[in-house]
Design a protein around this motif. Structure first.
Motif, PDB file in Angstrom:
ATOM      1  N   VAL A  98      33.015  37.492  38.134  1.00  0.00           N
ATOM      2  CA  VAL A  98      31.858  38.326  38.454  1.00  0.00           C
ATOM      3  C   VAL A  98      31.473  38.113  39.921  1.00  0.00           C
ATOM      4  O   VAL A  98      31.435  36.983  40.409  1.00  0.00           O
ATOM      5  N   PHE A  99      31.155  39.228  40.590  1.00  0.00           N
ATOM      6  CA  PHE A  99      30.807  39.216  42.008  1.00  0.00           C
ATOM      7  C   PHE A  99      29.468  39.911  42.220  1.00  0.00           C
ATOM      8  O   PHE A  99      29.192  40.929  41.590  1.00  0.00           O
ATOM      9  N   GLY A 111      30.458  40.194  48.960  1.00  0.00           N
ATOM     10  CA  GLY A 111      30.305  40.760  50.293  1.00  0.00           C
ATOM     11  C   GLY A 111      28.848  40.883  50.646  1.00  0.00           C
ATOM     12  O   GLY A 111      27.974  40.579  49.834  1.00  0.00           O
ATOM     13  N   PRO A 112      28.569  41.349  51.848  1.00  0.00           N
ATOM     14  CA  PRO A 112      27.187  41.420  52.304  1.00  0.00           C
ATOM     15  C   PRO A 112      26.414  42.652  51.835  1.00  0.00           C
ATOM     16  O   PRO A 112      25.208  42.732  52.017  1.00  0.00           O
ATOM     17  N   VAL A 113      27.085  43.616  51.209  1.00  0.00           N
ATOM     18  CA  VAL A 113      26.438  44.875  50.812  1.00  0.00           C
ATOM     19  C   VAL A 113      26.026  44.814  49.346  1.00  0.00           C
ATOM     20  O   VAL A 113      26.788  44.364  48.487  1.00  0.00           O
ATOM     21  N   ALA A 114      24.815  45.281  49.032  1.00  0.00           N
ATOM     22  CA  ALA A 114      24.308  45.427  47.660  1.00  0.00           C
ATOM     23  C   ALA A 114      24.396  44.124  46.871  1.00  0.00           C
ATOM     24  O   ALA A 114      24.919  44.090  45.756  1.00  0.00           O
ATOM     25  N   LEU A 115      23.849  43.057  47.416  1.00  0.00           N
ATOM     26  CA  LEU A 115      23.905  41.748  46.754  1.00  0.00           C
ATOM     27  C   LEU A 115      23.169  41.696  45.421  1.00  0.00           C
ATOM     28  O   LEU A 115      23.378  40.780  44.636  1.00  0.00           O
ATOM     29  N   ASP A 116      22.305  42.681  45.164  1.00  0.00           N
ATOM     30  CA  ASP A 116      21.588  42.705  43.883  1.00  0.00           C
ATOM     31  C   ASP A 116      22.371  43.453  42.801  1.00  0.00           C
ATOM     32  O   ASP A 116      21.897  43.594  41.678  1.00  0.00           O
ATOM     33  N   ASN A 117      23.580  43.907  43.126  1.00  0.00           N
ATOM     34  CA  ASN A 117      24.436  44.586  42.141  1.00  0.00           C
ATOM     35  C   ASN A 117      25.652  43.724  41.842  1.00  0.00           C
ATOM     36  O   ASN A 117      26.235  43.137  42.738  1.00  0.00           O
ATOM     37  N   ALA A 118      26.019  43.681  40.563  1.00  0.00           N
ATOM     38  CA  ALA A 118      27.182  42.894  40.150  1.00  0.00           C
ATOM     39  C   ALA A 118      28.346  43.812  39.821  1.00  0.00           C
ATOM     40  O   ALA A 118      28.162  44.931  39.338  1.00  0.00           O
ATOM     41  N   LEU A 119      29.535  43.308  40.090  1.00  0.00           N
ATOM     42  CA  LEU A 119      30.751  43.967  39.632  1.00  0.00           C
ATOM     43  C   LEU A 119      31.681  42.865  39.153  1.00  0.00           C
ATOM     44  O   LEU A 119      31.511  41.696  39.502  1.00  0.00           O
ATOM     45  N   ALA A 120      32.639  43.228  38.345  1.00  0.00           N
ATOM     46  CA  ALA A 120      33.573  42.231  37.823  1.00  0.00           C
ATOM     47  C   ALA A 120      34.987  42.754  37.899  1.00  0.00           C
ATOM     48  O   ALA A 120      35.236  43.957  37.771  1.00  0.00           O
ATOM     49  N   LEU A 121      35.901  41.828  38.107  1.00  0.00           N
ATOM     50  CA  LEU A 121      37.329  42.112  38.079  1.00  0.00           C
ATOM     51  C   LEU A 121      37.920  41.333  36.916  1.00  0.00           C
ATOM     52  O   LEU A 121      37.532  40.189  36.664  1.00  0.00           O
ATOM     53  N   ALA A 122      38.844  41.964  36.212  1.00  0.00           N
ATOM     54  CA  ALA A 122      39.480  41.309  35.073  1.00  0.00           C
ATOM     55  C   ALA A 122      40.963  41.616  35.060  1.00  0.00           C
ATOM     56  O   ALA A 122      41.405  42.657  35.540  1.00  0.00           O
ATOM     57  N   ARG A 123      41.705  40.685  34.483  1.00  0.00           N
ATOM     58  CA  ARG A 123      43.146  40.878  34.297  1.00  0.00           C
ATOM     59  C   ARG A 123      43.414  40.974  32.805  1.00  0.00           C
ATOM     60  O   ARG A 123      42.892  40.188  32.016  1.00  0.00           O
ATOM     61  N   LEU A 124      44.224  41.969  32.443  1.00  0.00           N
ATOM     62  CA  LEU A 124      44.556  42.230  31.047  1.00  0.00           C
ATOM     63  C   LEU A 124      46.074  42.198  30.861  1.00  0.00           C
ATOM     64  O   LEU A 124      46.817  42.489  31.786  1.00  0.00           O
ATOM     65  N   PRO A 125      46.525  41.907  29.649  1.00  0.00           N
ATOM     66  CA  PRO A 125      47.953  41.985  29.359  1.00  0.00           C
ATOM     67  C   PRO A 125      48.324  43.405  28.942  1.00  0.00           C
ATOM     68  O   PRO A 125      47.456  44.241  28.711  1.00  0.00           O
TER      69      PRO A 125
END
Length: 191
Positions: free
Chosen positions: A127-128, A72-86
């Motif tokens: 990673v986003f 997204g356009p907000v806080a482009l210098d910060n990373a976040l990640a989404l993961a799927r787990l069993p």
């Protein structure tokens, strides 16, 4: 008062949404509080930046394409990640989204945690850089103005192998009028 927006749903940009930050975007709602606003992550904006350039310890765990996505356009210098787990466990370094069955076992990853904590549990990881954010009531207004469709998510949407086609694929599977919208040309003036 319920506004219909909830964690785990997708915001799909309508063809009328001209904002270049969101044109033909598919956004997963990751936080929603009617008083505090809404946070989401754009799922279909891969960049050219390899994950190993910005987060080397996580690079080998990423689901392809192995690049950072613009969340997204907000806080482009910060990373976040989404993961799927069993399974049902909630390991350290991972917090499930409260989105119900649609995005079962998809959650946010603490990128400060050692990757080895989650590596044995991960099915998929993306990673986003940055996120999308709306103040209280702002997103509801945009939906009412016709900028967004609010539709159910599937866990695979977050980790789509062909993210550039995600907008069309999500709309097509809705059926009816939204399936028809999926055929809307990129540039209607060339039609």
């Amino acid at each position: 008062m319920e506004d219909g927006i909830r964690v785990g749903l997708l915001l799909v940009a309508t063809p009328q949404l001209e904002d270049p930050n969101f044109r033909r975007s598919v956004v997963l709602v990751v936080e929603h509080d009617m008083d505090g606003g809404t946070l989401g992550v754009v799922l279909n904006r891969p960049t050219e930046v390899p994950v190993d350039r910005v987060l080397p310890p996580w690079a080998e765990l990423v689901t392809g394409p192995c690049v950072v996505f613009q969340g997204g356009p907000v806080a482009l210098d910060n990373a976040l990640a989404l993961a799927r787990l069993p399974g049902e466990d909630e390991p350290l370094g991972w917090r499930a989204l409260d989105g119900g069955a649609e995005v079962a076992r998809v959650g946010l990853v603490d990128l400060d945690a050692p990757p080895a904590l989650l590596a044995p549990e991960l099915l998929q990881l993306r990673v986003f850089a940055g996120y999308a954010g709306w103040s209280s009531g702002q997103l509801r207004s945009e939906i009412e103005e016709g900028a967004w469709y609010l539709v159910p998510a599937e866990a695979g949407d977050v980790f789509a192998g062909d993210p550039e086609r995600l907008w069309q694929e999500v709309l097509r599977r809705q059926g009816g009028d939204l399936a028809f919208v999926s055929t809307f040309p990129e540039d209607p003036t060339l039609n």
